[in-house]
Enzyme design. Sequence first.
Site, PDB file in Angstrom:
ATOM      1  CE1 TYR A  34      22.771 122.265 -50.677  1.00  0.00           C
ATOM      2  CE2 TYR A  34      22.220 120.194 -49.626  1.00  0.00           C
ATOM      3  CZ  TYR A  34      22.366 120.940 -50.765  1.00  0.00           C
ATOM      4  OH  TYR A  34      22.127 120.381 -52.001  1.00  0.00           O
ATOM      5  NE  ARG A  53      30.138 118.599 -50.674  1.00  0.00           N
ATOM      6  CZ  ARG A  53      29.420 117.585 -51.129  1.00  0.00           C
ATOM      7  NH1 ARG A  53      29.615 117.116 -52.359  1.00  0.00           N
ATOM      8  NH2 ARG A  53      28.499 117.015 -50.379  1.00  0.00           N
ATOM      9  NE  ARG A 101      14.910 141.505 -49.350  1.00  0.00           N
ATOM     10  CZ  ARG A 101      15.203 142.284 -50.404  1.00  0.00           C
ATOM     11  NH1 ARG A 101      15.264 143.590 -50.268  1.00  0.00           N
ATOM     12  NH2 ARG A 101      15.435 141.742 -51.582  1.00  0.00           N
ATOM     13  CG  HIS A 103      20.663 142.694 -52.020  1.00  0.00           C
ATOM     14  ND1 HIS A 103      19.526 143.395 -51.691  1.00  0.00           N
ATOM     15  CD2 HIS A 103      20.311 141.909 -53.057  1.00  0.00           C
ATOM     16  CE1 HIS A 103      18.545 143.058 -52.486  1.00  0.00           C
ATOM     17  NE2 HIS A 103      18.987 142.150 -53.335  1.00  0.00           N
ATOM     18  CE  LYS A 148      25.470 118.938 -50.636  1.00  0.00           C
ATOM     19  NZ  LYS A 148      24.724 118.663 -51.840  1.00  0.00           N
ATOM     20  CD  GLU A 180      26.270 119.066 -60.574  1.00  0.00           C
ATOM     21  OE1 GLU A 180      26.655 118.232 -59.748  1.00  0.00           O
ATOM     22  OE2 GLU A 180      26.246 120.289 -60.313  1.00  0.00           O
ATOM     23  CG  LEU A 204      28.399 119.507 -55.102  1.00  0.00           C
ATOM     24  CD1 LEU A 204      28.327 120.916 -54.531  1.00  0.00           C
ATOM     25  CD2 LEU A 204      27.401 118.610 -54.397  1.00  0.00           C
TER      26      LEU A 204
HETATM   27  N1  PDD Z   1      22.864 116.448 -53.282  1.00  0.00           N
HETATM   28  N2  PDD Z   1      25.429 117.426 -57.570  1.00  0.00           N
HETATM   29  C1  PDD Z   1      24.423 118.084 -56.974  1.00  0.00           C
HETATM   30  C2  PDD Z   1      23.847 119.283 -57.648  1.00  0.00           C
HETATM   31  C3  PDD Z   1      23.945 117.642 -55.718  1.00  0.00           C
HETATM   32  O1  PDD Z   1      22.958 118.326 -55.107  1.00  0.00           O
HETATM   33  C4  PDD Z   1      24.510 116.480 -55.123  1.00  0.00           C
HETATM   34  C5  PDD Z   1      24.041 115.950 -53.797  1.00  0.00           C
HETATM   35  C6  PDD Z   1      25.547 115.826 -55.801  1.00  0.00           C
HETATM   36  C7  PDD Z   1      26.218 114.603 -55.219  1.00  0.00           C
HETATM   37  O2  PDD Z   1      27.088 114.956 -54.164  1.00  0.00           O
HETATM   38  P1  PDD Z   1      27.408 113.927 -52.975  1.00  0.00           P
HETATM   39  O3  PDD Z   1      27.914 112.685 -53.606  1.00  0.00           O
HETATM   40  O4  PDD Z   1      28.479 114.604 -52.186  1.00  0.00           O
HETATM   41  O5  PDD Z   1      26.126 113.714 -52.241  1.00  0.00           O
HETATM   42  C8  PDD Z   1      25.988 116.332 -57.008  1.00  0.00           C
HETATM   43  C9  PDD Z   1      22.413 116.102 -51.961  1.00  0.00           C
HETATM   44  C10 PDD Z   1      22.344 114.654 -51.687  1.00  0.00           C
HETATM   45  C11 PDD Z   1      21.112 116.862 -51.683  1.00  0.00           C
HETATM   46  O6  PDD Z   1      21.055 118.015 -52.063  1.00  0.00           O
HETATM   47  O7  PDD Z   1      20.200 116.294 -51.078  1.00  0.00           O
END
Ligand code: PDD
Length: 290
Positions: A34, A53, A101, A103, A148, A180, A204
Amino acid sequence: MGAQTVYLNGKFMPLEEARVPVLDRGFIFGDGVYEVIPAYAREPFALEGHLERLEASMAGIGLRNPHSRAEWAKLVREVIARNEPDDQAVYLQVTRGVAPRDHAFPVGVPPTVFMMSNALKPVPREQVEAGVAAVSLADNRWLRCNLKTTALLANCLLKQAAVEAGAAECVLFRDGFLTEGSAANIFAVRGQTLLAPPKSNLILPGITYDLVLELARGDAIAVEVRPVAEAEVRAADELWLSSSTKEVLAITTLDGKPVGNGKPGPIFRRMYALFEARKARGRRPAAVGA
Ligand code: PDD
């Protein structure tokens, strides 16, 4: 307009009409990726970075990319155009489609593409001025945090633990080093120097993270991108978080103890101003003051 309009597999429709079969691998396995893309004054912010990304996330899980970069950009702009608020947060997800289903990946199954857009809520003034609380937690996520993916259970559990501790975010450590937050990147400031963990499989690669570093370098703020030890975080003069929806915010308490003097610091205030200026530049001239 009025009702929220979403996009599902080639069609725009009211949110209430969008349906995904229960055998979608997004539902069964969390098998998808996503993006969250902010739009200010109806103009997507840092769109190229988000789409790059997205492509990397799909490639990283062996998911066939159903669209060219130009098609993705067009879809993002169209979903923004079909929804009401000027400032929006576009949510886009691609799953490995609908299949019995198993894997192992299904063969010849088209991915499911879903997009929606919600109002991008302005960060409350008091959070900008007072900062937010965070708690430290052990980073117990998998080792491919650079992707992501929609499989966010570990992130949800970490965020919930922070919320139950009365905090807005967590600051995660793995093997004695900062990674993070549950939904944001984390920065530390020691003296005049901004410290950022390097991009790796453990974090991320945030689009806002990139922007923060670019703005810092462009304003002659000293930057060190290197592993940041837990002890350095605990002794930091400032801590920040960054994300597409929270922008850049000061963390002013960690585990109930003040960070620095417990107020957003001078380097944060400088970064906040730079960020606001960049956002204003991104707004289309016709929309300024509208
Ligand atoms: N999340 N790290 C994680 C684990 C995140 O889920 C996000 C963002 C970031 C920041 O990334 P960016 O600057 O590209 O938004 C870092 C989004 C906003 C979400 O899951 O809603």
